[in-house]
Design an enzyme around this catalytic site. Structure first.
Site, PDB file in Angstrom:
ATOM      1  CB  ALA A   1      -0.905  -1.021  -3.024  1.00  0.00           C
TER       2      ALA A   1
ATOM      3  CG  ASN B   1      -1.138   2.135   5.214  1.00  0.00           C
ATOM      4  OD1 ASN B   1      -0.309   1.499   5.836  1.00  0.00           O
ATOM      5  ND2 ASN B   1      -0.883   2.686   4.034  1.00  0.00           N
TER       6      ASN B   1
ATOM      7  CD  GLU C   1      -3.007  -3.395  -1.099  1.00  0.00           C
ATOM      8  OE1 GLU C   1      -3.022  -3.523   0.141  1.00  0.00           O
ATOM      9  OE2 GLU C   1      -2.172  -3.984  -1.829  1.00  0.00           O
TER      10      GLU C   1
ATOM     11  CG  HIS D   1      -5.041  -6.756   3.005  1.00  0.00           C
ATOM     12  ND1 HIS D   1      -4.806  -7.967   3.605  1.00  0.00           N
ATOM     13  CD2 HIS D   1      -4.093  -6.637   2.040  1.00  0.00           C
ATOM     14  CE1 HIS D   1      -3.758  -8.544   3.024  1.00  0.00           C
ATOM     15  NE2 HIS D   1      -3.308  -7.755   2.077  1.00  0.00           N
TER      16      HIS D   1
ATOM     17  CD  GLU E   1      -0.204  -9.574   2.198  1.00  0.00           C
ATOM     18  OE1 GLU E   1      -0.942  -9.471   1.197  1.00  0.00           O
ATOM     19  OE2 GLU E   1       0.009  -8.634   2.962  1.00  0.00           O
TER      20      GLU E   1
HETATM   21 ZN   LIG Z   1      -1.643  -7.715   0.834  1.00  0.00          ZN
END
Ligand SMILES: [Zn+2]
Ligand SMILES: *[C@@H]1O[C@H](CO)[C@@H](O)[C@H](O)[C@H]1NC(C)=O
Ligand SMILES: *[C@@H]1O[C@H](CO)[C@@H](O)[C@H](O)[C@H]1NC(C)=O
Ligand SMILES: *[C@@H]1O[C@H](CO)[C@@H](O)[C@H](O)[C@H]1NC(C)=O
Ligand SMILES: *[C@@H]1O[C@H](CO)[C@@H](O)[C@H](O)[C@H]1NC(C)=O
Ligand SMILES: *[C@@H]1O[C@H](CO)[C@@H](O)[C@H](O)[C@H]1NC(C)=O
Length: 943
Positions: A351, A354, A387, A390, A409
């Site tokens: 994944a 964005n 995700e 993030h 990460e």
């Molecule tokens: Zn990541």
């Protein structure tokens, strides 16, 4: 956390003095970090008398021209872009799918220069009247210098614009370009994905910019700290819908270009953001959206068929709680007004985060209650949480450069478990970090070819070097080290430090690390701590799985760490102590007749060894009443023992003895740890005489577990109630079938045959499909295989297709395996994104392994050319295929391949081959040293 065992918080108390320093500094903006690292560099050179940079880190031929350097000069800053793109979803006369576009960027000059250097890759430009590739005008009344010359530096992926005069500091300019590019199927930049729906081929135009592919979609300053606002407009066929980071603005306009009727969708300008987080998708997808009254619009997009059959429902259900959880965790509201999540039929990674438009592999977003397993569901919820984490950490605050990728990460990987735990509170999913992150990182980080979490900025320059950073160390060690830090600071102090970072720093968060964390971040590897309970002596040593390996990379910290040691004695009496030196005497570690167990719940990123008497006492406790030892530590004892044995620190028979108590063990985590370690025995011995006795021993151990599950599932008709039991049921069946427990093979074949009789109604419980498909296809012939293949081709559920992809690799027929291999590199048969997985699955089959090795060596040039996402694919392939390698002959072949690749124009996978060579050498030594002993021990057990 396991049942009924929890380390009380006061434990963190003494540690906090040290911990808070680390915390405050890890998330604060400072120059210390850069200085520290420069210092390291000098020391490194002085100690060895030579620079020891590993192959993938070599910097290309130096040049003084700014366009030959891979990094942008610090003369210009982009403010905002106006980008319009028109992807063609049908091929042109030459059969090429293309897109055209225009882009303008407002840039401010911050240092005098007569050069504009901007990233551009694989794009062709329309020439201006003056025969240049771009136009420059002044903004706000400034006049712009004339362009003398424009050209491209393909190696460094730049467009270079030479001006007749210097740009003025503080003034802004508008750089405008028109271009076209290929909408290829290489899964990078602006690319196309395809699927069929009701027999009709559909084309999706989508993007994957990270790490360095935004420059393939339009010219841009493609570095993470070059944040800007993006005004995006997409032109697309009327039957499609266009999505981007920002919300669609108003009604889309119908326009006509080149006699084609198109919709034009404009999007709300983005926040100031990095180029690698841009995304746009043009498709005939449909959506579901949340009904909750919230400030954030949540939408899940995907193929019509999948969305209408409810495969997006689970994602929609968990997104809102996870967003709420993170808002609270970060103490910052979700920064955008919408959250779109899209499942794509072709997608290289799992994944991509964005900002505002997260893209997924279908398998990472879609869940089908009837067809998908627990593992699939767990994957979906953890990937979504990763995700979404993030959206703040990574997107709102961003690393300055890729060398700090691990923080981004590692952090998202760590907190994904917290978010997932909030969405699925009954699963105990946080415990799984030990298996999925800590043990995984341990395995890679015990090799001398490992690398530190953080690299120096100048070690990561080229796109290849950047893409190699997306590895197990970055993700899993990053998560493991942050988990350790969070534990010793307590979750709330950790989150508070984060809050400082999110609120205080505006856009860019650089790290600065003090003494404790430096040792974990700036040097590779981790320690094994040896505790002598007879004397209270503790010592640490860099843990290397290959005992004769020579560490060539020097470390400022001599491969010593500040180790937080927690322990318990005979089930009570807990304590903690920081080991700050190589050796120490610490009286409370003396035990007398008690056993001592260290690294409670495996919160620390280190392994533990004991004096022989203490090992005996632990083994006795396991066989008498194993439940006194916390479940995570039962897994740890097995995992540490097997790895210490592989490193020749303890005897192999001691490791094998940690599995004897499994006769009574019903829990998932210890079994899973054991199976993973025994996997190595299967890999090394399944072609040797040890195989028989190994099977006999394991069959006896797994029999009670198989019987237990047969009981609690009423003869395999019900699902076990506890989540972890549902996972362990899979182990029970796969180990039972693998070792020939009576009734197992019959069970799987019976299920598969029922399915063959009635293909529309699959009777196999979703959780057990993987193992049932594999065992039934292994036991069957061409008929079973062809049926599985048909079901694979017909499947519209990604998770189901993936299971069949695996099951098909289990056949014992060489001709079927060879035919399957040919299919894997034919994109009409197997999607490119799945090819590496399929090949690796086949190589896991004892009969398939030599076939795959021949196949890959014969075709690696074609494979690397066709699967152009580079080292990611090839690295995964090499790692998977060479797992069994344990002979001199295989080592020679591997070295040959390395030479062949070095002599070619491909630079893919060098690191993976290095690692494979190191592992093979270790395997050869291990087998020659241990085979006879293992054989003896196993034979003794069956008498
Ligand atoms: Zn990541
Ligand atoms: C060794 O370190 C000193 C400073 O401590 C530095 O001046 C010198 O250049 C270094 N040597 C090399 C080979 O870089
Ligand atoms: C860029 O687009 C925005 C929004 O459409 C517009 O207001 C602005 O004038 C454009 N800038 C330039 C220099 O064309
Ligand atoms: C760009 O130009 C090159 C060289 O003329 C050509 O081979 C390539 O197909 C062009 N790409 C596109 C998308 O038009
Ligand atoms: C989603 O939530 C709804 C409402 O709580 C529930 O009925 C449904 O079963 C859930 N779907 C999935 C796939 O979890
Ligand atoms: C969140 O931050 C605000 C101030 O920005 C503070 O008043 C509040 O206590 C914080 N909440 C939590 C849960 O930390």
């Amino acid at each position: 956390m396991g049942k009924g065992f929890y380390i009380s918080r006061p434990l963190g108390f003494v540690l906090c003095g040290l911990g808070i320093v680390a915390m405050l500094t890890i998330f604060s903006l400072s120059v210390v970090y850069t200085k520290e690292k420069r210092k390291n560099q000098v020391t490194a050179i002085n100690e060895t008398g030579m620079v020891t940079t590993a192959a993938p880190h070599t910097t290309p031929a130096p040049s003084n021209e700014p366009w030959d350097k891979y990094r942008l000069p610090d003369t210009l800053l982009p403010e905002y872009y106006n980008v319009t793109l028109w992807p063609r979803l049908v091929p042109d006369e030459q059969g090429m799918y293309i897109f055209t576009g225009t882009s303008g960027v407002a840039l401010t000059c911050i240092k005098e220069t007569n050069l504009i250097i901007i990233h551009s890759n694989k794009l062709n430009y329309t020439l201006t009247l003056e025969n240049h590739h771009a136009k420059l005008t002044g903004l706000g009344g400034t006049s712009a210098p004339a362009i003398l010359k424009t050209w491209f530096q393909t190696q460094t992926q730049f467009m270079v614009i030479l001006l007749n005069e210097k740009l003025e500091v503080g003034k802004s300019y508008w750089l405008y370009m028109e271009f076209r590019g290929e909408l290829s199927d290489d899964l990078a930049g602006f690319y196309r994905s395809q699927y069929t729906e009701n027999g009709v081929k559909k084309v999706v135009a989508t993007t994957q910019m990270q790490a360095t592919a935004a420059r393939n979609a339009f010219p841009c300053f493609d570095e993470p700290s070059m944040k800007a606002v993006f005004h995006l407009t997409l032109q697309h066929p009327p039957e499609t819908v266009a999505l981007a980071n920002g919300m669609e603005l108003g009604e889309c306009k119908l326009i006509t270009i080149e006699d084609k009727k198109l919709l034009q969708t404009r999007f709300k300008p983005t926040e100031k953001m990095s180029t690698y987080l841009l995304a746009f998708v043009i498709s005939e997808f449909t959506k579901i959206q949340s009904s909750e009254k919230t400030n954030v619009l949540i939408r899940i997009w995907g193929r019509k068929e999948a969305i209408e059959s409810g495969q997006g429902d689970y994602a929609l259900n968990v997104t809102f709680p996870i967003l709420k959880y993170f808002e609270n965790y970060y103490n910052t509201t979700y920064p955008l007004s919408k959250s779109d999540q899209v499942a794509l039929p072709d997608f290289a990674a799992g994944a991509m985060e964005n900002w505002g438009l997260v893209t997924y592999r279908e398998q990472s977003l879609f869940y089908d209650p009837k067809e998908s397993s627990n593992g699939d569901k767990e994957w979906v919820v953890t990937v979504i949480a990763h995700e979404l984490a993030h959206m703040w950490f990574g997107n709102l605050v961003t690393m300055r450069w890729w060398n700090d990728l691990w923080l981004n990460e590692g952090f998202a990987s760590y907190v994904s478990y917290l978010g997932a735990d909030y969405a699925e509170p009954t699963w105990n999913i946080k415990d799984l970090m030990v298996l999925q992150q800590v043990q995984r990182a341990f395995a890679v980080d015990a090799l001398v070819s490992s690398h530190p979490l953080s690299s120096r900025e100048d070690e990561v320059i080229t796109p290849d070097q950047i893409s190699q950073l997306f590895d197990t160390i970055t993700y899993s060690k990053g998560a493991a080290v942050l988990r350790m830090l969070s534990e010793f600071l307590t979750e709330s102090v950790f989150a508070k430090g984060l809050h400082v970072c999110l609120k205080g720093l505006g856009t860019i968060c650089t790290t600065s690390i003090k003494e404790i964390m430096n040792r974990w971040i700036l040097q590779m590897g981790y320690p094994v701590v040896t505790i002598d309970t007879r004397t209270g002596n503790i010592s640490q040593q860099h843990f290397l799985i290959h005992p004769e390996a020579v560490v060539e990379k020097p470390s400022d910290y001599n491969y010593e760490w500040f180790v937080p040691i927690t322990w318990m004695k005979s089930g009570s009496n807990m304590g903690q102590h920081w080991l700050l030196t190589k050796t120490a005497l610490y009286e409370p570690m003396k035990t007398g007749t008690d056993w001592l167990l260290a690294n409670l719940n495996v919160m620390g990123y280190y392994r533990v060894n004991y004096d022989p008497q203490n090992w005996e006492r632990l083994l006795t406790q396991l066989t008498t009443d194993h439940k006194v030892i916390p479940v995570l530590n039962r897994g740890q004892i097995i995992d540490d023992a097997f790895n210490l044995a592989r490193a020749q620190i303890i005897n192999i028979t001691l490791a094998l003895r940690t599995t004897k108590y499994l006769l009574k063990e019903k829990e998932y985590i210890p079994w899973e740890s054991a199976i993973r370690n025994l996997q190595y025995f299967f890999l090394m011995f399944d072609r040797t005489e040890v195989y028989g006795p190994l099977q006999t021993y394991l069959r006896r151990n797994v029999q009670p577990l198989f019987d237990h599950f047969q009981n609690i599932t009423s003869n395999w008709t019900q699902k076990p109630p506890r989540y972890m039991d549902q996972s362990n049921q899979i182990n029970a069946i796969s180990m039972a079938c693998r070792t020939g427990v009576k009734g197992c093979s019959e069970l799987t074949r019976m299920w598969y045959r029922q399915w063959m009789k009635n293909p529309d109604s699959n009777p196999i419980p979703p959780n057990l499909k993987n193992t049932v498909y594999c065992n039934a296809i292994a036991a069957g012939g061409v008929e079973e295989w062809d049926f599985g293949w048909q079901m694979f081709k017909k499947s519209t559920i990604a998770a189901e297709a993936e299971k069949l992809l695996y099951g098909l690799s289990c056949t014992k027929e060489p001709w079927l395996l060879n035919r399957y291999l040919e299919f894997t590199i034919d994109p009409k048969q197997v999607r490119k994104q799945d090819a590496a997985f399929a090949i690796v699955y086949i190589s896991g089959n004892v009969i398939g392994q030599p076939l795959v090795w021949d196949f890959v060596r014969a075709k690696w040039e074609q494979i690397t050319k066709d699967y152009d996402d580079g080292s990611f694919f090839f690295g995964r392939l090499i790692q998977g295929i060479t797992k069994k390698f344990s002979t001199e002959f295989e080592l020679k072949q591997l070295q040959r391949l390395k030479e062949d690749i070095a002599a070619s124009s491909f630079s893919f996978g060098t690191q993976a081959i290095e690692q494979a060579i190191e592992k093979t050498k270790a395997n050869i030594k291990w087998v020659s040293k241990n085979k006879a002993q293992v054989m003896n021990w196993l034979t003794e057990q069956s008498t």
